[in-house]
Design a protein around this motif. Sequence first.
Motif, PDB file in Angstrom:
ATOM      1  N   THR A 295      11.420   8.946 -10.856  1.00 26.41           N
ATOM      2  CA  THR A 295      10.201   9.254 -10.086  1.00 26.41           C
ATOM      3  C   THR A 295      10.371   8.992  -8.604  1.00 26.41           C
ATOM      4  O   THR A 295      11.170   8.152  -8.182  1.00 26.41           O
ATOM      5  CB  THR A 295       9.004   8.434 -10.597  1.00 26.41           C
ATOM      6  N   THR A 296       9.580   9.757  -7.839  1.00 18.47           N
ATOM      7  CA  THR A 296       9.485   9.552  -6.395  1.00 18.47           C
ATOM      8  C   THR A 296       8.015   9.621  -6.009  1.00 18.47           C
ATOM      9  O   THR A 296       7.161   9.929  -6.855  1.00 18.47           O
ATOM     10  CB  THR A 296      10.310  10.609  -5.653  1.00 18.47           C
ATOM     11  N   ARG A 324      -1.369  16.686 -17.757  1.00 16.11           N
ATOM     12  CA  ARG A 324      -0.881  18.033 -17.444  1.00 16.11           C
ATOM     13  C   ARG A 324       0.459  18.009 -16.701  1.00 16.11           C
ATOM     14  O   ARG A 324       1.321  18.860 -16.924  1.00 16.11           O
ATOM     15  CB  ARG A 324      -1.912  18.760 -16.593  1.00 16.11           C
ATOM     16  N   THR A 325       0.616  17.054 -15.762  1.00 18.76           N
ATOM     17  CA  THR A 325       1.765  17.083 -14.853  1.00 18.76           C
ATOM     18  C   THR A 325       2.732  15.927 -15.054  1.00 18.76           C
ATOM     19  O   THR A 325       3.866  15.977 -14.562  1.00 18.76           O
ATOM     20  CB  THR A 325       1.283  17.066 -13.389  1.00 18.76           C
ATOM     21  N   GLY A 345       5.732  10.557  -9.382  1.00 18.60           N
ATOM     22  CA  GLY A 345       6.191  11.318 -10.543  1.00 18.60           C
ATOM     23  C   GLY A 345       7.510  12.003 -10.252  1.00 18.60           C
ATOM     24  O   GLY A 345       8.140  11.782  -9.209  1.00 18.60           O
ATOM     25  N   GLU A 346       7.932  12.852 -11.171  1.00 14.85           N
ATOM     26  CA  GLU A 346       9.182  13.578 -10.989  1.00 14.85           C
ATOM     27  C   GLU A 346       8.981  14.614  -9.892  1.00 14.85           C
ATOM     28  O   GLU A 346       7.916  15.252  -9.830  1.00 14.85           O
ATOM     29  CB  GLU A 346       9.590  14.240 -12.307  1.00 14.85           C
ATOM     30  N   PRO A 347       9.989  14.811  -9.002  1.00 14.61           N
ATOM     31  CA  PRO A 347       9.814  15.671  -7.797  1.00 14.61           C
ATOM     32  C   PRO A 347       9.279  17.049  -8.115  1.00 14.61           C
ATOM     33  O   PRO A 347       8.399  17.551  -7.414  1.00 14.61           O
ATOM     34  CB  PRO A 347      11.222  15.727  -7.194  1.00 14.61           C
ATOM     35  N   GLU A 348       9.791  17.703  -9.189  1.00 12.64           N
ATOM     36  CA  GLU A 348       9.373  19.071  -9.478  1.00 12.64           C
ATOM     37  C   GLU A 348       7.909  19.162  -9.908  1.00 12.64           C
ATOM     38  O   GLU A 348       7.305  20.221  -9.874  1.00 12.64           O
ATOM     39  CB  GLU A 348      10.277  19.707 -10.555  1.00 12.64           C
ATOM     40  N   LYS A 349       7.319  18.028 -10.349  1.00 17.95           N
ATOM     41  CA  LYS A 349       5.926  18.049 -10.831  1.00 17.95           C
ATOM     42  C   LYS A 349       4.913  17.661  -9.743  1.00 17.95           C
ATOM     43  O   LYS A 349       3.710  17.812  -9.929  1.00 17.95           O
ATOM     44  CB  LYS A 349       5.757  17.052 -12.005  1.00 17.95           C
ATOM     45  N   ALA A 353       0.754  18.557  -9.169  1.00 17.42           N
ATOM     46  CA  ALA A 353      -0.206  17.440  -9.188  1.00 17.42           C
ATOM     47  C   ALA A 353      -1.024  17.412  -7.911  1.00 17.42           C
ATOM     48  O   ALA A 353      -2.246  17.174  -7.930  1.00 17.42           O
ATOM     49  CB  ALA A 353       0.539  16.116  -9.368  1.00 17.42           C
ATOM     50  N   LEU A 354      -0.339  17.701  -6.757  1.00 21.30           N
ATOM     51  CA  LEU A 354      -1.050  17.684  -5.472  1.00 21.30           C
ATOM     52  C   LEU A 354      -2.132  18.742  -5.452  1.00 21.30           C
ATOM     53  O   LEU A 354      -3.255  18.505  -4.982  1.00 21.30           O
ATOM     54  CB  LEU A 354      -0.022  17.916  -4.345  1.00 21.30           C
TER      55      LEU A 354
END
Length: 1265
Positions: A295-296, A324-325, A345-349, A353-354
């Motif tokens: 996570t980041t 969901r994300t 969370g994980e960068p691609e998600k 989420a934003l």
Amino acid sequence: MSSVAVLTQESFAEHRSGLVPQQIRVATLNSEEESDPPTYKDAFPPLPEKAPCSESTQEPAGAWGNKIRPIKASVITQVFHVPLEERKYKDMNQFGEGEQAKICLEIMQRTGAHLELSLAKDQGLSIMVSGKLDAVMKARKDIVARLQTQASATVAIPKEHHRFVIGKNGEKLQDLELKTATKIQIPRPDDASNQIRITGTKEGIEKARHEVLLISAEQDKRAVERLEVEKAFHPFIAGPYNRLVTEIMQETGTRINIPPPSVNRTEIVFTGEKEQLAQAVARIKKIYEEKKKKTTTIAVEVKKSQHKYVIGPKGNCLQEILERTGVSVEIPPSDSSSETVILRGEPEKLGQALTEVYAKANSFTVSSVSAPSWLHRFIIGKKGQNLARVTQQMPKVHIEFTEGEDKITLEGPTEDVNVAREQIEAMVKDLSNRMDYVEINIDHKFHRHLIGKSGANINRVKDQYKVSVRIPPDSEKSSLVRIEGDPQGVRQAKRELLDLASRMENERTKDLVIEQRFHRTIIGQKGERIREIRDKFPEVIINFPDPAQKSDIVQLRGPKNEVEKCTKYMQKMVADLVENSYSISVPIFKQFHKNIIGKGGANIKKIREESNTKIDLPAENSNSETIVITGKRANCEAARSRILSIQKDLANITEAEVSIPAKLHNSLIGTKGRLIRAIMEECGGVHIHFPVEGSGSDTVVIRGPSSDVEKAKRQLLHLAEEKQTRSFTADVRAKPEYHKFLIGKGGGKIRKVRDTTGARIIFPAAEDKDQDLITIMGKEDAVREAQKELEALIQNLDNVVEDCMLVEPRHHRHFVIRRGQVLREIAEEYGGVMVSFPRSGTQSDRVTLKGAKDCVEAAKKRIQEIIEDLEAQVTVECAIPQKFHRSVMGPKGSRIQQITRDYNVQIKFPDREENPAHSLEPAVQENGDDTGEGREADPGSPRRCDIIVISGRKEKCEAAKEALEALVPVTVEVEVPFDLHRYIIGQKGSGIRKMMDEFEVNIHVPAPELQSDIVAITGLAANLGRAKAGLLERVRELQAEQEDRALRSFKLSVTVDPKYHPKIIGRKGAVITQIRLEHDVSIQFPDKDDGSQPQDQITITGYEKNTEAARDAILKIVGELEQMVSEDVPLDHRVHARIIGARGKAIRKIMDEFKVDIRFPQSGAPDPNCVTVTGLPENVEEAIDHILNLEEEYLADVADSEVLQVHVKPPVHEEARAPSKGFVVRDAPWTASSSEKAPDMSSSEEFPSFGAQVAPKTLPWGPKR
């Protein structure tokens, strides 16, 4: 009770349609055709055949196919046994009564369970408890605690396991206590002890101990581990909606506690079995490590007001984003001003989420609508009806009204908020157009009058003008009244309220002082007179005070002019009442009262009418001679003169006037007129009239025969002269603390002064305000002499001196014990003299006295007397058996306290011996030694526990000893015949209790089985004589009653033909009751149903003389009845009802008038026209003539009505309907041929039972009654 169901064909067909649809054929009947009736089997389907129980067997179709569950009883019964050694109450004589029975009753009332107790052969107690489970458990616990001896034991388990024994909210502990019927005490958390105390029966303790150790053993298998995890990663471990952590908990059986977001703690706590706990910790660590690597975070700015929309209700939006994300959203705390939101969370998600965070933040909006605050409640509507219409359409919109602000705030989804705002703006616009308000100033003191009684005025204005009126509460002291509503209604309401206020400003309130005695007269009977006044002045409110207040103030309120007029009118009325209420008493000799009244009251009536007064004479049997005249003063005087002139004319009555100073009048009259009454009686009944108190007149009038008047005059003047010489007074002042010393012990000093001077000296009472004032009364020279002596005594008391005396230290304690009570008594008795003893520990014998000289000398003398008493003190032993000590002491030791006061001695009772029986046993010798201590005590010597010690002067101790011995109860025996014992005891012991209370003794009546005639009386010797005499007197009364009962039980039989019995008894027993009461006898008639006793014998019981008189009365009735004859009269049956009358009223009147008995034929009699008349021959003839006349008269009416009926058209009746056949079935069992076997009712195959059969309960002691 039975019930019958009536079925029509339609209802039965409908009923069958619900049971077996495929078997039913509906039969309809009408006037034209009739189908075949249903068969018996169609109408009443048979029960299904019994099938073997197997899982594959299907349930049979039909109405009877449903399984019927066996009913489980809600009442349970438990029986348990209390061994003899564990019973708390072991008194065998009191089984079923005493403390044990009371406890059982209390338990039954408190728990609602039913208890039955029985004794087993081994004297153990069997208890059966019935009731609902909860009630039985509670009752069992109570019984064990209160009827069984309690033991206790401790059990040690680790301190951390205690909470598992207690359970959530203590439920586990309560359940354990109920199950084991014990009391379990667990040490408090702050107590270091690990010992749990269990109290109860041995069996219960064992059970409870076992359960506690089981709980502890379970907890020993469990482990607890704490894992530190950064707070930011907690949402990943919990998972969306806590699903992940719940899944781990279910799989591993471990309890995982993650602190909530609001709690700033990082540790996660694991509890469970060691192996499974290790698995759970490993899984959580794995998730944590994985998320930490992958996570980041990104930080974004979101308005603070929008944070709550991102969070959502109960955090649902955050959980939704996480689901969901897979991204966790961290929101700053509400008390922080930061607007930064962190997404982890994980960068691609993170991008997705934003987007969702901004969507959530902007999904809600806040808007406001301008609306005057006074319109808010109209927008809301009655009970929120208007607002509910908006919120029902848009439930997500929150509408907020702030008091005092002219705006409404709306919050919710943007679209919904816009729609709601438009609706509210439309409502505001509509209300503003058709509503108005106005504020008016009305002084707050008039507000309650505006409101009216129970809100009558203001409610009328509201209803009439359809407006809302807000009147501020009294606490605000505000004058502002607000009216809201329809513009026209507001204007009209404003005008009316201002008119009311202006009227009230012109109003005034006036207090009228009218003596309370006139209030009832002004009000009048049933309020008639006050109603007239109110009708005359309708605008004036007249308020009378409550009679209990004893107030004279009558309040008038209303318009100023009207109040003034009403005041004048009422003042005039009161003046008339005062003038007419003047009262004068005229003493007239009793023998002349009849002359004043005159023949038929002619004289008194004439005086009343001519003088216009009310004249009240005393009752004929009264001793009073006073005639009271009431009315106007002049009229009363005139009436008085006329009455006195009548008396003067009738006798030689003279009148004399004597001048006596008014201040002596009260003392001459005496207490309640005793002194003056004595003079009047002594002087031949003259009348002496004193002027009214406060009039200032000195003239006393004496009226009566001339010789008696002279004698009374001389006595009165002599008495007045004596009173005048004796009424000289003088005052002396002295400090209150000197008063006791001036009075002296037992009043000796003051009596000496009184005796030497002859004056009367009065000291102030406790309630007098001036406590220094001493009053001296009597002749002047005697008062002066007494005053001189008292002043000399007071002067001596004012001279304070200090003196000392020697008192041996061994006596000091007697003076200072009980907080110096002896010294306080000396100070009170001798004018507040201060006595100082040396401090304890010093060996000084010097005692200092400070006070008035005489007081100090008297105090020294008293101390010396006390010392002499102490030195002369001896100790005397008084032997009274211990069993009498309580009786000697009296209630609360009152008798002993009295003896110590009377004889100035000290009395000490010995300690109570617990086991007196053991003291009689000889001491046991050890090793064969005979030391002399083991010898048996002399049986003649008193025991130590019987000896009462008396201390004081020898002669007083002896006197006190005699007084104590006189208090020892003595027993005497009285011979009372055994058959009288129950009458002496009385109902529930009331008779014997009354005698014991009256004579202050104890009376013991022997038990019935002893058949003894001896009654023992125990008590003080002084009371025994009276008690014995009283008992013997009661015996004589009872014997007299027995003799009287024997005389009253004389029986006499009278032979009377049974046909006369009803006549002797009379209607409702009236005749026989009269004979019974008149002759005080009991009369018994033979029982008609008893064939063994003669039916013609009447038994009379009572005194012999009374029974003979009653017999004569009965025979007299029989003689009269034998003279009677019976005649049958043919009387047309059509007129019987008319002759009998409503409820037999007419026939009873005829029977009473002619003194006969008339009997009409019963329905169905052979001759319906035959009427029997019974009575004396002449009465029977007269009655028959009267009845025949009535028959002739009534028959004419009957004939007329029959002729009329011929010409009247008969009513049209419906054709008679054929009788209903009811419900018909074919092939019923009762119509079957004899070859078909009828069902066997005793067979369980053909008539199966419902549910499982319950075996009857067998009780250890037979059936429950």
